[in-house]
Design a protein around this motif. Structure first.
Motif, PDB file in Angstrom:
ATOM      1  N   LEU A 196       0.798  -1.216   0.142  1.00 17.87           N
ATOM      2  CA  LEU A 196       0.000  -0.011  -0.015  1.00 17.87           C
ATOM      3  C   LEU A 196       0.737   1.129   0.163  1.00 17.87           C
ATOM      4  CD1 LEU A 196      -2.677   1.160   0.238  1.00 17.87           C
ATOM      5  CD2 LEU A 196      -2.574   1.039   2.654  1.00 17.87           C
ATOM      6  N   PHE A 197       1.818   1.179   0.759  1.00 17.53           N
ATOM      7  CA  PHE A 197       2.790   2.402   0.910  1.00 17.53           C
ATOM      8  C   PHE A 197       3.487   2.409  -0.516  1.00 17.53           C
ATOM      9  CE2 PHE A 197       6.817   4.502   1.487  1.00 17.53           C
ATOM     10  CZ  PHE A 197       6.583   5.620   2.173  1.00 17.53           C
ATOM     11  N   ALA A 198       3.996   1.316  -1.164  1.00 18.58           N
ATOM     12  CA  ALA A 198       4.513   1.466  -2.520  1.00 18.58           C
ATOM     13  C   ALA A 198       3.596   2.001  -3.417  1.00 18.58           C
ATOM     14  CB  ALA A 198       5.095   0.175  -2.740  1.00 18.58           C
ATOM     15  N   ASN A 199       2.288   1.618  -3.357  1.00 16.09           N
ATOM     16  CA  ASN A 199       1.271   2.176  -4.290  1.00 16.09           C
ATOM     17  C   ASN A 199       1.162   3.642  -4.152  1.00 16.09           C
ATOM     18  OD1 ASN A 199      -1.158   1.881  -5.948  1.00 16.09           O
ATOM     19  ND2 ASN A 199      -1.907   2.745  -4.310  1.00 16.09           N
ATOM     20  N   LEU A 305     -11.639  14.681   3.001  1.00 17.39           N
ATOM     21  CA  LEU A 305     -10.386  14.037   2.521  1.00 17.39           C
ATOM     22  C   LEU A 305     -10.156  12.885   2.208  1.00 17.39           C
ATOM     23  CD1 LEU A 305      -8.267  16.379   4.952  1.00 17.39           C
ATOM     24  CD2 LEU A 305      -7.654  16.265   2.562  1.00 17.39           C
ATOM     25  N   TYR A 306     -10.930  12.015   3.072  1.00 13.52           N
ATOM     26  CA  TYR A 306     -11.232  10.275   2.914  1.00 13.52           C
ATOM     27  C   TYR A 306     -11.228   9.849   1.645  1.00 13.52           C
ATOM     28  CZ  TYR A 306     -11.518   5.621   4.408  1.00 13.52           C
ATOM     29  OH  TYR A 306     -11.310   4.090   4.246  1.00 13.52           O
ATOM     30  N   SER A 307     -12.395  10.345   1.105  1.00 11.89           N
ATOM     31  CA  SER A 307     -12.824   9.839  -0.043  1.00 11.89           C
ATOM     32  C   SER A 307     -11.762  10.239  -1.098  1.00 11.89           C
ATOM     33  CB  SER A 307     -14.081  10.505  -0.331  1.00 11.89           C
ATOM     34  OG  SER A 307     -15.193  10.104   0.414  1.00 11.89           O
ATOM     35  N   ILE A 308     -11.285  11.199  -0.927  1.00  9.11           N
ATOM     36  CA  ILE A 308     -10.249  11.889  -2.185  1.00  9.11           C
ATOM     37  C   ILE A 308      -9.040  11.075  -2.229  1.00  9.11           C
ATOM     38  CG2 ILE A 308      -9.006  13.906  -3.209  1.00  9.11           C
ATOM     39  CD1 ILE A 308     -11.387  15.554  -2.438  1.00  9.11           C
ATOM     40  N   ILE A 309      -8.540  10.742  -0.880  1.00  8.84           N
ATOM     41  CA  ILE A 309      -7.417   9.766  -0.720  1.00  8.84           C
ATOM     42  C   ILE A 309      -7.612   8.356  -1.250  1.00  8.84           C
ATOM     43  CG2 ILE A 309      -6.020   8.811   1.037  1.00  8.84           C
ATOM     44  CD1 ILE A 309      -6.189  11.591   2.532  1.00  8.84           C
ATOM     45  N   VAL A 310      -8.867   7.938  -0.901  1.00  9.56           N
ATOM     46  CA  VAL A 310      -9.038   6.704  -1.394  1.00  9.56           C
ATOM     47  C   VAL A 310      -9.126   6.587  -2.952  1.00  9.56           C
ATOM     48  CG1 VAL A 310     -11.040   4.857  -1.796  1.00  9.56           C
ATOM     49  CG2 VAL A 310     -10.441   5.789   0.466  1.00  9.56           C
ATOM     50  N   ALA A 311      -9.542   7.688  -3.605  1.00  5.43           N
ATOM     51  CA  ALA A 311      -9.617   7.969  -5.078  1.00  5.43           C
ATOM     52  C   ALA A 311      -8.045   7.865  -5.590  1.00  5.43           C
ATOM     53  CB  ALA A 311     -10.427   8.937  -5.477  1.00  5.43           C
ATOM     54  N   HIS A 312      -7.393   8.725  -5.063  1.00  6.24           N
ATOM     55  CA  HIS A 312      -6.101   8.983  -5.309  1.00  6.24           C
ATOM     56  C   HIS A 312      -5.255   7.659  -5.230  1.00  6.24           C
ATOM     57  CE1 HIS A 312      -1.876  10.438  -5.410  1.00  6.24           C
ATOM     58  NE2 HIS A 312      -1.343   9.928  -4.384  1.00  6.24           N
ATOM     59  N   ASP A 315      -5.987   5.423  -8.067  1.00  6.20           N
ATOM     60  CA  ASP A 315      -5.761   5.977  -9.368  1.00  6.20           C
ATOM     61  C   ASP A 315      -4.239   5.133  -9.901  1.00  6.20           C
ATOM     62  OD1 ASP A 315      -7.659   7.669  -9.838  1.00  6.20           O
ATOM     63  OD2 ASP A 315      -6.344   9.304  -9.056  1.00  6.20           O
ATOM     64  N   HIS A 316      -3.496   4.947  -8.566  1.00  7.08           N
ATOM     65  CA  HIS A 316      -2.130   4.187  -8.934  1.00  7.08           C
ATOM     66  C   HIS A 316      -2.277   2.522  -8.594  1.00  7.08           C
ATOM     67  CE1 HIS A 316       0.090   8.004  -8.920  1.00  7.08           C
ATOM     68  NE2 HIS A 316      -0.678   8.305  -8.010  1.00  7.08           N
ATOM     69  N   ALA A 317      -3.453   2.091  -8.366  1.00 10.97           N
ATOM     70  CA  ALA A 317      -3.459   0.429  -8.417  1.00 10.97           C
ATOM     71  C   ALA A 317      -4.026  -0.175  -9.428  1.00 10.97           C
ATOM     72  CB  ALA A 317      -4.561   0.449  -7.180  1.00 10.97           C
ATOM     73  N   ALA A 318      -4.010  -1.407  -9.656  1.00 11.83           N
ATOM     74  CA  ALA A 318      -4.398  -2.197 -10.711  1.00 11.83           C
ATOM     75  C   ALA A 318      -5.962  -2.201 -10.400  1.00 11.83           C
ATOM     76  CB  ALA A 318      -3.739  -3.669 -10.691  1.00 11.83           C
ATOM     77  N   SER A 319      -6.590  -2.452 -11.413  1.00 15.41           N
ATOM     78  CA  SER A 319      -8.054  -2.403 -11.592  1.00 15.41           C
ATOM     79  C   SER A 319      -8.770  -3.126 -10.565  1.00 15.41           C
ATOM     80  CB  SER A 319      -8.821  -2.577 -12.954  1.00 15.41           C
ATOM     81  OG  SER A 319      -8.362  -3.761 -13.348  1.00 15.41           O
ATOM     82  N   ASN A 320      -8.117  -4.454 -10.440  1.00  8.44           N
ATOM     83  CA  ASN A 320      -8.682  -5.638  -9.434  1.00  8.44           C
ATOM     84  C   ASN A 320      -8.218  -5.495  -8.095  1.00  8.44           C
ATOM     85  OD1 ASN A 320      -6.166  -6.344 -10.013  1.00  8.44           O
ATOM     86  ND2 ASN A 320      -6.801  -8.589 -10.296  1.00  8.44           N
ATOM     87  N   ASP A 321      -7.669  -4.318  -7.606  1.00  9.45           N
ATOM     88  CA  ASP A 321      -6.900  -4.262  -6.449  1.00  9.45           C
ATOM     89  C   ASP A 321      -7.869  -3.181  -5.497  1.00  9.45           C
ATOM     90  OD1 ASP A 321      -5.129  -5.957  -6.506  1.00  9.45           O
ATOM     91  OD2 ASP A 321      -3.541  -4.514  -7.051  1.00  9.45           O
ATOM     92  N   ASP A 384      -6.917  10.651 -18.468  1.00  4.84           N
ATOM     93  CA  ASP A 384      -7.940   9.712 -18.990  1.00  4.84           C
ATOM     94  C   ASP A 384      -7.419   8.272 -18.566  1.00  4.84           C
ATOM     95  OD1 ASP A 384      -5.186   9.383 -19.951  1.00  4.84           O
ATOM     96  OD2 ASP A 384      -5.552   9.500 -22.106  1.00  4.84           O
ATOM     97  N   GLU A 385      -6.586   8.088 -17.344  1.00  6.35           N
ATOM     98  CA  GLU A 385      -6.193   6.705 -17.107  1.00  6.35           C
ATOM     99  C   GLU A 385      -6.958   6.641 -15.655  1.00  6.35           C
ATOM    100  OE1 GLU A 385      -2.191   5.650 -16.946  1.00  6.35           O
ATOM    101  OE2 GLU A 385      -1.986   6.374 -19.268  1.00  6.35           O
ATOM    102  N   ARG A 386      -7.618   7.580 -15.265  1.00  4.68           N
ATOM    103  CA  ARG A 386      -8.103   7.635 -13.796  1.00  4.68           C
ATOM    104  C   ARG A 386      -9.850   7.137 -14.094  1.00  4.68           C
ATOM    105  NH1 ARG A 386      -7.099  13.447 -11.044  1.00  4.68           N
ATOM    106  NH2 ARG A 386      -4.914  13.670 -11.865  1.00  4.68           N
ATOM    107  N   GLU A 387     -10.049   6.620 -12.927  1.00  2.00           N
ATOM    108  CA  GLU A 387     -11.647   6.451 -12.686  1.00  2.00           C
ATOM    109  C   GLU A 387     -12.309   7.678 -12.053  1.00  2.00           C
ATOM    110  OE1 GLU A 387     -12.635   3.001 -10.107  1.00  2.00           O
ATOM    111  OE2 GLU A 387     -12.056   1.636 -11.517  1.00  2.00           O
ATOM    112  N   ALA A 388     -13.517   7.862 -12.483  1.00  6.64           N
ATOM    113  CA  ALA A 388     -14.111   9.022 -11.718  1.00  6.64           C
ATOM    114  C   ALA A 388     -14.371   9.092 -10.394  1.00  6.64           C
ATOM    115  CB  ALA A 388     -15.459   9.556 -12.497  1.00  6.64           C
ATOM    116  N   PHE A 389     -14.168  10.092  -9.680  1.00  9.86           N
ATOM    117  CA  PHE A 389     -14.431  10.144  -8.164  1.00  9.86           C
ATOM    118  C   PHE A 389     -15.901   9.548  -7.743  1.00  9.86           C
ATOM    119  CE2 PHE A 389     -16.168  12.465  -4.314  1.00  9.86           C
ATOM    120  CZ  PHE A 389     -15.094  12.202  -3.500  1.00  9.86           C
TER     121      PHE A 389
END
Length: 418
Positions: A196-199, A305-312, A315-321, A384-389
């Motif tokens: 998680l920290f690396a992500n 803040l919490y919801s935006i941090i989850v979204a952030h 953004d960096h994780a694999a789609s199934n993680d 263009d590689e992010r999911e919408a919030f």
């Protein structure tokens, strides 16, 4: 179709009573403790104990539910909540309350997880977004209603403890008479903190710090209000407005983060929260209306803040993680929530009531500074590689089963088969 919708409504009604009971009990304890002369450090330990019980349940409850089934497990959780609230009204002792508060955290998390897995079972990929939206509305509204109930009676009597017990019992009825099919077993929590920290280092550090700030405020905000002399009604409005403002601001702030580097938004919101908290500490307002406005602005900034941090992080994780990442962030938030009330309670006892906001300011300054540092170290994910919030319920009601109910789990394999 109508039958399925009816069963979901029944489950949401159970959630409403459960969260109303939780909101009332969570506000009643610090107010009554302040009347009884309990130290702010001891009252802070109530929040630490609650968070510890909540985290423990996220790991233990799935095994318990597998052994006895959803209906019996939920009945046990809700009944325990009622028993604990009634004992709290009969036995006014700070050490006993700390232990009982840990039981409350455990039972609330377990009950949430049962209801959420039930809702998940009754949802399809096409309807999960609607169900999740309804669930968010219920969580925010019920928590605020429960907090406002504290104004209906004198906190120095046992009446409100009895009302809390009644609300816990009412939460039993919708699930007891629901015709919903018993859900699949609850999924065990899978967490990889190193990964998680690396992500996302910002998400790792950020969830811990906002857990510290939000845990301190949620536990000791009422004590702050009582110590500076505002009325019980004003305290209830103050706590409710903070939650409402944060819920209302999630979507605008989230949409802004969709259009830029989310770390700019995270840093800006954290810095704004720090400025408001520092202003309260330095000016030490004593007028109820001014305090409500200032804490409302604080909630509007900090509770987004919490919801935006989850979204952030996603953004960096694999789609199934999504499930693994969100569960890890939830654990970090819980760890922060355990530390926040203890640190803030000690500061309030050493200095003055406004020291609560000195602690939240330090946490938010730390987050803003770290977000700024990471902006210079790592480029943002292309738009263009992010999911919408997407918004999330109040963190006090988020469990790993909430994550499974989130529409972002569509197509993701997990133990519940969604």
């Amino acid at each position: 179709m109508l039958s399925s919708f009816g069963s979901i409504i029944a489950l949401l009604c159970g959630t409403a009573f459960l969260l109303a009971a939780s909101g009332l009990y969570g506000l009643l304890l610090p107010l009554r403790g302040q009347v009884e002369g309990f130290s702010t450090t001891a009252l802070g330990l109530l929040g630490t104990a609650w968070a510890g019980g909540f985290i423990a349940a996220c790991f233990i409850s799935p095994r318990l539910v597998r052994r006895v089934g959803h209906v019996r497990a939920f009945a046990a959780f809700a009944a325990t909540g009622a028993i604990v609230s009634l004992i709290s009204g009969m036995w006014i002792d700070v050490a006993a309350w700390i232990v009982l508060r840990a039981f409350t955290g455990f039972t609330m998390a377990g009950a949430y997880m049962v209801i959420e897995s039930w809702l998940n079972e009754r949802s399809t990929n096409e309807t999960r977004g609607t169900v999740f939206g309804l669930y968010m509305m219920v969580t925010h509204a019920s928590l605020m209603v429960g907090q406002m109930v504290v104004t209906l009676s004198d906190v120095s009597t046992a009446v409100l403890f009895m009302v809390t017990g009644i609300l816990f019992c009412l939460a039993l009825l919708p699930t007891a008479i629901s015709t919903a099919v018993t859900p699949a077993p609850l999924a065990d929590v899978s967490i990889d903190l190193k990964g998680l920290f690396a992500n996302s280092p910002v998400a790792f550090v950020g969830c811990t710090l906002i857990g510290l700030a939000n845990g301190a405020w949620a536990t000791l905000g009422a004590v702050y209000g009582a110590e500076i002399g505002i009325s019980t009604f004003e305290i209830a409005v103050m706590m409710s407005i903070a939650v409402f403002a944060g819920a209302a601001a999630q979507m605008p702030a989230g949409r802004l983060s969709d259009r830029t580097d989310r770390r700019f938004v995270i840093g800006g919101l954290a810095f704004g929260s720090a400025i408001v908290g520092l202003a309260i500490f330095l000016t030490a307002p004593r007028t109820g209306g001014i305090i409500i406005v200032m804490t409302g602005i604080y909630g509007l900034l900090s509770y987004t803040l919490y919801s935006i941090i989850v979204a952030h992080a996603n953004d960096h994780a694999a789609s199934n993680d999504f499930v693994k990442i969100s569960s890890g962030l939830l654990l970090l938030y819980g760890i922060g929530t355990m530390a926040g009330p203890l640190v803030a309670g000690t500061m309030m006892q050493w200095l003055r009531p406004e020291s609560l906001f000195l602690v939240t300011t330090a946490a938010h300054i730390g987050l803003a500074g770290y977000a700024a540092l990471r902006i210079s170290k790592r480029p943002p994910v292309p738009l263009d590689e992010r999911e919408a919030f997407k918004t999330l319920p109040t963190e006090r009601a988020v469990t790993p089963q909430t994550v499974l109910l989130d529409p972002r789990t569509d197509g993701e394999e997990n133990e519940n088969g969604t």
